[in-house]
Design an enzyme around this catalytic site. Structure first.
Site, PDB file in Angstrom:
ATOM      1  N   GLY A 447       0.826  -1.210   0.000  1.00  0.00           N
ATOM      2  CA  GLY A 447       0.000   0.000   0.000  1.00  0.00           C
ATOM      3  C   GLY A 447       0.856   1.253   0.000  1.00  0.00           C
ATOM      4  O   GLY A 447       1.925   1.331  -0.626  1.00  0.00           O
ATOM      5  N   SER A 448       0.403   2.275   0.753  1.00  0.00           N
ATOM      6  CA  SER A 448       1.005   3.619   0.658  1.00  0.00           C
ATOM      7  C   SER A 448       2.408   3.726   1.232  1.00  0.00           C
ATOM      8  O   SER A 448       3.104   4.726   0.972  1.00  0.00           O
ATOM      9  CB  SER A 448       0.087   4.637   1.351  1.00  0.00           C
ATOM     10  N   VAL A 449       2.875   2.733   2.013  1.00  0.00           N
ATOM     11  CA  VAL A 449       4.271   2.815   2.474  1.00  0.00           C
ATOM     12  C   VAL A 449       5.230   2.714   1.290  1.00  0.00           C
ATOM     13  O   VAL A 449       6.405   3.087   1.403  1.00  0.00           O
ATOM     14  CB  VAL A 449       4.581   1.716   3.518  1.00  0.00           C
ATOM     15  N   HIS A 450       4.711   2.243   0.149  1.00  0.00           N
ATOM     16  CA  HIS A 450       5.528   2.149  -1.060  1.00  0.00           C
ATOM     17  C   HIS A 450       5.754   3.519  -1.693  1.00  0.00           C
ATOM     18  O   HIS A 450       6.670   3.703  -2.510  1.00  0.00           O
ATOM     19  CB  HIS A 450       4.842   1.205  -2.061  1.00  0.00           C
TER      20      HIS A 450
END
Length: 728
Positions: A447-450
């Site tokens: 998800g958004s940690v990428h």
């Protein structure tokens, strides 16, 4: 001169002719049939004298003969007549003119002759048969025939000859035995002596002590200790019920189970079972209690036991061993050859009763203890990490979760916790799912940690600068799929890079990725360690999945930049943030610090791989952007720590298992502190029925990072974070 045929006086009036001899002196076969096959006894002669004479069988009574006259006719002949057939034929060939030796006439009793005279016939000439040519026997055969006497007409029944043959065979057998004895004594003596020794030799295995597993400070996490095993001989157990009742409490085994084990049974071969384990690897104190009971048929033996003092402390990292002491999971399996050592042997000769032979062979090869394996984990930090993770999992009713603490400067794993976990001291109560190390074995969609990786690629390629402001629309469509921002805003707005990360803008991140390009974004994913194993030192680690652009579909150009359609492990993502915290240098994470051999010599683990993925300036700029996330304007205010500057990013994805998405969300937060001079990186992943990263994982990050900073006495830097600017 020629001999005249002899006649005998007849009792009949008419004269009868007698068998005549041929010129060669031989009686014809037809004439020989008229003679009685044997002599007539006196009793037979008297009986015949009283009976009327039969016309067909009239015989004259022979006169009484002397013992000399009872010999066969051939023996009664004169010496001149005793000639062989060959001699008579030779005489006939010399001609009738040669005078024949005169036959000596002897008085013989009159013989019966048939009444009817027999016409003399000459004997037919023998037919000559053409015999096939005989093969000449070999010299060995001629020698054997000569020894057996067959060559000269000898007979095997001759006792002297049988004795000679038996003597020859006996001497041959004795010679063979002598040759074999010489061979055994001279050439094979050593081998036969060794074989005899081996049959008397009893080899006892001396089990090598297994090395210990230690934390970074040398505290014991797993070790081998002495234990006792209680066993029974069912044949010698006189009171199974009473014995089971007495052993139930000290062994901790129900009476019914003990009685079933002590019941008399037969094995597959039909023999009575004489040995059965009742309980294994117990504390030595239990053995002392059982010994005092003095129960018939009950015994005990010493065994090694793998002792894990912390039970579930770092159990998913340490792993476990099997019944034979072999490592089956975690570090126990990965470094089994280092920990196991090498077993020794004690060899000695035993007699028929099994007792050692005094003065016999007694040789000992000492066991070589295994080496100790020292981990990078900190025991106290590991305990607190598991406590915090377990508490948060219970509050959000999560399914699975993991937390990782990395040293930002070395890449060492200071703590790695999994939920659920298991008791490494009693593996029988665990399941395969609880034994999995989720930090390395679970595959999740980040998800958004990428998005931090996408921003790093933009900064490093130069398509954006730290002060870049981008127009961000509410939605963007890629390959027929529409992507929306989580923070609603009317129309297109101008946002800073710090604002895009603080509010986790999907459309703003996709716009940056469009500037970077698919291939360069994929290259940066690989530089940050995605799509390949970290080789941290644990078995069963997953490599994750990162697809090259050639495998992308239309929606991938919108999903990959924001962490969708990407499969990673929590440790891989934590390692990517370690590179950002370490001024752009990624150091491969590791959990093994080194080994200590039995002599106390410490050997450090090989130096980990180091890769520069971005410049120090761009890494510092990215950290300042990420400081907006745990602020009041960001998505994770719960992750902020008083007095410390914190940088990080939230994420919401899904867990992938067997190429399928599991229900629920994987909420995550990965951050570093102090942000201006990072010492530690903490990553928290929680798979729960619902929720997002800031609310689910943010609080656990706060508690864990706060304890880590205090535990290692890391003071605040004292610097103030620059003001946060979301819009341009």
């Amino acid at each position: 001169m020629p001999m005249r045929p002899r006649t005998a006086p007849s009792r009949s009036a008419s004269a009868r002719t007698v068998p005549t001899r041929t010129e060669t002196g031989r009686t014809r076969l037809s004439e020989a049939r008229a003679y009685s096959p044997r002599g007539t006894t006196i009793r037979e002669a008297a009986r015949r004298g009283s009976e009327p004479e039969r016309p067909a069988d009239r015989r004259t009574a022979p006169e009484r003969r002397t013992p000399t006259d009872r010999r066969p006719a051939t023996e009664r002949r004169a010496p001149a007549e005793r000639r062989t057939a060959a001699e008579r034929r030779s005489a006939a060939e010399r001609g009738a003119g040669e005078p024949r030796p005169a036959r000596r006439r002897t008085e013989e009793p009159a013989r019966r002759v048939p009444r009817q005279a027999v016409r003399p016939r000459s004997a037919p000439a023998p037919r000559k048969k053409t015999a096939p040519a005989k093969r000449r026997p070999s010299p060995a055969a001629r020698w054997l025939r000569g020894r057996l006497g067959t060559a000269s007409g000898g007979q095997l029944g001759d006792p002297q000859r049988r004795l000679s043959i038996g003597l020859v065979l006996l001497l041959a057998g004795l010679a063979a035995v002598g040759v074999r004895l010489i061979q055994i004594q001279t050439f094979d003596g050593a081998a036969w002596a060794a074989s005899a020794t081996d049959q008397r030799l009893y080899k006892e295995v001396l089990q090598a002590p297994r090395g210990a597993i230690l934390d970074r400070e040398g505290a014991t996490l797993a070790q081998t200790v002495q234990a006792v095993t209680i066993f029974a001989d069912p044949k010698l157990v006189t009171d199974p019920a009473g014995t089971a009742a007495a052993l139930a409490k000290p062994l901790g085994v129900p009476q019914s189970v003990l009685r079933a084990k002590m019941a008399k049974k037969l094995n597959d071969a039909g023999r009575e079972i004489r040995f059965v384990y009742l309980a294994r690897r117990l504390d030595p104190e239990v053995g002392q209690v059982v010994a005092k009971l003095d129960l018939a048929g009950i015994g005990q033996e010493q065994e090694d036991r793998r002792d894990v003092p912390g039970h579930n402390l770092a159990a998913n990292v340490i792993g476990f061993t099997g019944a034979d002491g072999t490592g089956l999971g975690g570090v126990e399996a990965r470094y089994d050859d280092v920990l196991a050592g090498k077993d020794g042997t004690h060899s000695y000769e035993v007699g028929g009763g099994g007792a050692a032979i005094p003065g016999g062979v007694d040789h000992t090869v000492a066991a070589q203890p295994g080496s100790d394996v020292q981990l990078t984990l900190d025991r106290d930090l590991q305990f607190e990490t598991q406590r915090i993770l377990t508490g948060q999992m219970k509050r959000v009713r999560g399914y699975t979760g993991t937390a990782v603490v990395l040293d930002a400067k070395t890449g060492e794993a200071l703590a790695m916790a999994s939920y659920p976990t298991f008791d490494a001291a009693d593996v029988s109560t665990s399941s395969a799912a609880s034994r999995l190390d989720l930090a390395t074995g679970a595959v999740v969609e980040p998800g958004s940690v990428h998005k931090a990786i996408t921003m790093a690629a933009g900064l490093e390629t130069g398509v954006i600068k730290p002060d870049t402001v981008l127009p961000v629309s509410p939605t963007v469509t890629k390959g027929g799929t529409t992507f929306r921002d989580t923070h609603q805003h009317k129309g297109t707005v101008k946002m800073t890079l710090q604002g895009i990360l603080a509010q986790s803008s999907n459309t703003g991140t996709i716009e940056v990725a469009d500037k970077v390009g698919a291939q360069r974004l994929y290259d940066f994913q690989r530089k940050f360690g995605l799509g390949k194993r970290t080789n941290v030192g644990l078995p069963g680690e997953s490599a994750g999945i990162v697809q090259p652009p050639s495998n992308w579909s239309g929606p991938s150009y919108g999903g990959v930049p924001i962490g969708l359609g990407v499969a990673v492990t929590p440790l891989q993502m934590a390692s990517a943030y370690q590179a950002i915290a370490n001024d752009g240098v990624r150091i491969a994470p590791r959990v093994i610090r080194g080994t200590t051999d039995p002599d106390g010599r410490f050997s450090a683990a090989p130096a980990p791989e180091r890769t520069r993925v971005m410049s120090a300036a761009n890494a510092a700029a990215l950290r300042r952007m990420l400081e907006a996330v745990p602020s009041a304007e960001g998505t994770a205010p719960a992750a902020a720590i008083d007095g410390y500057r914190v940088a990080g990013k939230t994420g919401t994805g899904q867990r992938v298992l067997d190429n399928k998405y599991l229900p629920g969300n994987v909420a995550s937060f990965i951050g570093m502190a102090p942000a201006d001079k990072p010492r530690f990186v903490v990553a928290v992943f929680v798979h729960s029925p619902a929720g997002v990263g800031g609310a689910i994982a943010g609080p656990a990050f706060h508690d864990l990072m706060s304890f880590t900073l205090r535990h290692f006495d890391v003071p605040p830097t004292g610097s103030k974070a620059p003001p946060i600017r979301l819009y341009g």
